[in-house]
Design a protein around this motif. Sequence first.
Motif, PDB file in Angstrom:
ATOM      1  N   VAL A 427       0.842  -1.202   0.000  1.00  5.70           N
ATOM      2  CA  VAL A 427       0.000   0.000   0.000  1.00  5.70           C
ATOM      3  C   VAL A 427       0.876   1.252   0.000  1.00  5.70           C
ATOM      4  O   VAL A 427       0.633   2.222  -0.731  1.00  5.70           O
ATOM      5  CB  VAL A 427      -0.972  -0.030   1.207  1.00  5.70           C
ATOM      6  N   ARG A 428       1.937   1.228   0.813  1.00  4.54           N
ATOM      7  CA  ARG A 428       2.856   2.386   0.852  1.00  4.54           C
ATOM      8  C   ARG A 428       3.503   2.600  -0.513  1.00  4.54           C
ATOM      9  O   ARG A 428       3.711   3.724  -0.936  1.00  4.54           O
ATOM     10  CB  ARG A 428       3.948   2.141   1.893  1.00  4.54           C
ATOM     11  N   LEU A 429       3.846   1.502  -1.175  1.00  6.03           N
ATOM     12  CA  LEU A 429       4.460   1.578  -2.501  1.00  6.03           C
ATOM     13  C   LEU A 429       3.536   2.300  -3.480  1.00  6.03           C
ATOM     14  O   LEU A 429       3.982   2.956  -4.410  1.00  6.03           O
ATOM     15  CB  LEU A 429       4.710   0.151  -2.987  1.00  6.03           C
ATOM     16  N   HIS A 430       2.231   2.199  -3.214  1.00  8.49           N
ATOM     17  CA  HIS A 430       1.245   2.871  -4.067  1.00  8.49           C
ATOM     18  C   HIS A 430       0.855   4.230  -3.481  1.00  8.49           C
ATOM     19  O   HIS A 430      -0.194   4.768  -3.809  1.00  8.49           O
ATOM     20  CB  HIS A 430      -0.002   1.978  -4.221  1.00  8.49           C
ATOM     21  N   LYS A 431       1.681   4.724  -2.600  1.00  9.97           N
ATOM     22  CA  LYS A 431       1.471   6.040  -1.951  1.00  9.97           C
ATOM     23  C   LYS A 431       0.143   6.090  -1.193  1.00  9.97           C
ATOM     24  O   LYS A 431      -0.511   7.134  -1.108  1.00  9.97           O
ATOM     25  CB  LYS A 431       1.512   7.176  -2.976  1.00  9.97           C
ATOM     26  N   GLY A 432      -0.263   4.959  -0.674  1.00 11.45           N
ATOM     27  CA  GLY A 432      -1.513   4.888   0.069  1.00 11.45           C
ATOM     28  C   GLY A 432      -1.260   4.690   1.548  1.00 11.45           C
ATOM     29  O   GLY A 432      -0.128   4.783   2.024  1.00 11.45           O
ATOM     30  N   ASN A 433      -2.331   4.404   2.259  1.00  7.22           N
ATOM     31  CA  ASN A 433      -2.213   4.262   3.709  1.00  7.22           C
ATOM     32  C   ASN A 433      -3.115   3.124   4.193  1.00  7.22           C
ATOM     33  O   ASN A 433      -4.099   2.786   3.552  1.00  7.22           O
ATOM     34  CB  ASN A 433      -2.633   5.585   4.347  1.00  7.22           C
ATOM     35  N   ILE A 434      -2.747   2.542   5.324  1.00 10.12           N
ATOM     36  CA  ILE A 434      -3.559   1.450   5.852  1.00 10.12           C
ATOM     37  C   ILE A 434      -3.728   1.678   7.355  1.00 10.12           C
ATOM     38  O   ILE A 434      -2.778   2.067   8.028  1.00 10.12           O
ATOM     39  CB  ILE A 434      -2.868   0.108   5.522  1.00 10.12           C
ATOM     40  N   SER A 435      -4.946   1.506   7.860  1.00 10.79           N
ATOM     41  CA  SER A 435      -5.152   1.695   9.301  1.00 10.79           C
ATOM     42  C   SER A 435      -6.072   0.574   9.801  1.00 10.79           C
ATOM     43  O   SER A 435      -6.713  -0.113   8.997  1.00 10.79           O
ATOM     44  CB  SER A 435      -5.783   3.063   9.566  1.00 10.79           C
ATOM     45  N   VAL A 436      -6.088   0.405  11.117  1.00  9.09           N
ATOM     46  CA  VAL A 436      -6.853  -0.714  11.659  1.00  9.09           C
ATOM     47  C   VAL A 436      -7.616  -0.303  12.926  1.00  9.09           C
ATOM     48  O   VAL A 436      -7.122   0.499  13.717  1.00  9.09           O
ATOM     49  CB  VAL A 436      -5.926  -1.924  11.943  1.00  9.09           C
ATOM     50  N   VAL A 437      -8.822  -0.828  13.052  1.00  6.32           N
ATOM     51  CA  VAL A 437      -9.601  -0.667  14.285  1.00  6.32           C
ATOM     52  C   VAL A 437     -10.040  -2.070  14.667  1.00  6.32           C
ATOM     53  O   VAL A 437     -10.499  -2.836  13.819  1.00  6.32           O
ATOM     54  CB  VAL A 437     -10.872   0.186  14.048  1.00  6.32           C
ATOM     55  N   SER A 438      -9.868  -2.406  15.946  1.00  9.43           N
ATOM     56  CA  SER A 438     -10.249  -3.760  16.344  1.00  9.43           C
ATOM     57  C   SER A 438     -10.715  -3.780  17.790  1.00  9.43           C
ATOM     58  O   SER A 438     -10.229  -3.014  18.623  1.00  9.43           O
ATOM     59  CB  SER A 438      -9.048  -4.691  16.163  1.00  9.43           C
ATOM     60  N   LYS A 439     -11.665  -4.661  18.049  1.00  8.99           N
ATOM     61  CA  LYS A 439     -12.152  -4.803  19.426  1.00  8.99           C
ATOM     62  C   LYS A 439     -12.262  -6.291  19.700  1.00  8.99           C
ATOM     63  O   LYS A 439     -12.955  -7.024  18.949  1.00  8.99           O
ATOM     64  CB  LYS A 439     -13.527  -4.139  19.529  1.00  8.99           C
ATOM     65  N   PRO A 440     -11.567  -6.785  20.733  1.00  6.81           N
ATOM     66  CA  PRO A 440     -11.606  -8.231  20.996  1.00  6.81           C
ATOM     67  C   PRO A 440     -13.063  -8.703  21.137  1.00  6.81           C
ATOM     68  O   PRO A 440     -13.864  -8.071  21.830  1.00  6.81           O
ATOM     69  CB  PRO A 440     -10.838  -8.391  22.312  1.00  6.81           C
ATOM     70  N   GLY A 441     -13.359  -9.774  20.427  1.00  7.22           N
ATOM     71  CA  GLY A 441     -14.703 -10.355  20.508  1.00  7.22           C
ATOM     72  C   GLY A 441     -15.701  -9.711  19.566  1.00  7.22           C
ATOM     73  O   GLY A 441     -16.780 -10.255  19.344  1.00  7.22           O
ATOM     74  N   HIS A 442     -15.367  -8.572  18.995  1.00 11.38           N
ATOM     75  CA  HIS A 442     -16.325  -7.872  18.134  1.00 11.38           C
ATOM     76  C   HIS A 442     -15.899  -7.801  16.674  1.00 11.38           C
ATOM     77  O   HIS A 442     -16.736  -7.584  15.801  1.00 11.38           O
ATOM     78  CB  HIS A 442     -16.569  -6.454  18.647  1.00 11.38           C
ATOM     79  N   GLY A 443     -14.640  -7.925  16.423  1.00 12.11           N
ATOM     80  CA  GLY A 443     -14.204  -7.903  15.027  1.00 12.11           C
ATOM     81  C   GLY A 443     -13.155  -6.846  14.741  1.00 12.11           C
ATOM     82  O   GLY A 443     -12.759  -6.071  15.618  1.00 12.11           O
ATOM     83  N   THR A 444     -12.725  -6.841  13.476  1.00 12.20           N
ATOM     84  CA  THR A 444     -11.611  -5.982  13.058  1.00 12.20           C
ATOM     85  C   THR A 444     -11.952  -5.334  11.731  1.00 12.20           C
ATOM     86  O   THR A 444     -12.568  -5.964  10.873  1.00 12.20           O
ATOM     87  CB  THR A 444     -10.335  -6.847  12.887  1.00 12.20           C
ATOM     88  N   THR A 445     -11.538  -4.071  11.566  1.00 14.19           N
ATOM     89  CA  THR A 445     -11.700  -3.420  10.261  1.00 14.19           C
ATOM     90  C   THR A 445     -10.370  -2.806   9.837  1.00 14.19           C
ATOM     91  O   THR A 445      -9.792  -2.003  10.582  1.00 14.19           O
ATOM     92  CB  THR A 445     -12.774  -2.312  10.325  1.00 14.19           C
ATOM     93  N   PHE A 446      -9.899  -3.217   8.669  1.00 15.28           N
ATOM     94  CA  PHE A 446      -8.709  -2.599   8.074  1.00 15.28           C
ATOM     95  C   PHE A 446      -9.187  -1.629   7.001  1.00 15.28           C
ATOM     96  O   PHE A 446     -10.026  -1.992   6.169  1.00 15.28           O
ATOM     97  CB  PHE A 446      -7.813  -3.657   7.413  1.00 15.28           C
TER      98      PHE A 446
END
Length: 453
Positions: A427-446
């Motif tokens: 993603v960085r190579l494409h000049k982009g960005n990646i972030s993450v939000v996660s809560k144990p037991g509830h799931g994850t979003t990248f």
Amino acid sequence: MKIRNRLTLLFTGMIAALLLLFAWVVYVSYSHDREDEYYKTLQQQAVTKANLLLDAKVSPEVLQLIYKNTAGSRSQEEVAVYDTAFNLLYHDAVNIDKVKETRQMIEEIIKNREITFHTGRLQVVGFLYPHNGTDYIITAAAEDEYGLRQLQHLFRTLAITFLVAVVFVFLVAQFFSRQALKPVSDMVDKVEDITATNLDLRLAAAGKDEIAELAQTFNRMLDRLEQSFDAQKQFVSNISHELRTPLTAMMAELEITASRDRPAEEYRQSMRHAIADAQRLVKLSNSLLDLAKASYDPSEINFREIRLDEVLMDARSAILQAHPEYKINVVFEEADDDDMVSVNGNEYLLKVAFINLLENGCKFSTPPETTVTVTWFKAHTILRFADEGIGMSKEDLPHIFTPFYRGDNRPYADGNGIGLSLALKIVRLHKGNISVVSKPGHGTTFTVELPHI
Ligand code: ADP
């Protein structure tokens, strides 16, 4: 040439040139003064002699006798008196005659009233002397023995002082340049000691001058080098660990199976395990290969205009082919707009990144399901990979993009810890960005943001 020597020579040269200029000015001005003074003295003495001759009526013989008695001295002036018609009225010593007066010279004196010149070491003055209504031409010549000796003495003093001063300045300059550059030579000695095995050594960087700044910059570079060196070491040891684990398991299993005769089903079981281990190894080596590709110089990677939705659908198909039990939903939030989902990118690498994110979402949730939402905002296309799986702890979040890092939830699913670091790199190579939000037991979003066309 070393800077120290160059500085010393430059400084010494500069001072030497200044001293030389100073000495030259002193010498030349003294020499001119002496010459002028002596012409004046000569003229006065000649006038005195002429007055003795013309006023006091002292006979020429007496005057010549006086001259002869002191003629041994080179500083005794020789006087000649002429009338304007070039008739000799008096000469101190006709037979010695230091200056050969000519008619031309007499005419020049009449014209200019006064002339001065040198013949060898002799100084000669010729001037028009009006006396009782008659013009006389007087010439006087002598050597300024005392003055020339003084001049010679001055020359010697200046030359010796100059040489001593230059030697002194050279030594002082050498001392100071050595003092000034000592921190640099200390730094060079210290740097010589720094090798790959003791990258923890640092330069002394106290103070606020340029040298301290250089040392600090160098230390910062060492910090970065040490970090990347450690990361490389860690990386290599991680790789060997990841390779060894399935290999050891495979060998142990095969050895035990081969140790005695077994029923056919047991052989099949053992081979299935060996195949699973071999698959892990293949996956690992593919991931490492992709990591190497994503680490290329961007100028060596082939970028072209691609549609992210198409790449995403390809990634989805690839996963579903390997894991038909996974469920992957793709939602387009906006009305179809080619430009908003088109990026300048490398199709293969982006597919690898999406596969990793989709696969993680599925493998860390039960049932295995991930939903990707595609949208755009200003200059970016945004892809949200969300699952409702086990999530991860707050402590894991800062580390998950580190190569080989696997979170506390690793027993939940197989893996090698390369997927996210690879996705981030791509993603960085494409000049982009990646972030993450996660809560144990509830799931994850990248959330992946990539600049669209
Ligand atoms: P791997 O999946 O092979 O372990 P990754 O680099 O893909 O390696 O992920 C690193 C770690 O991040 C995982 O071990 C896991 O702890 C955590 N992780 C990544 N994606 C998810 C997810 N969707 N849900 C929960 N944890 C995740």
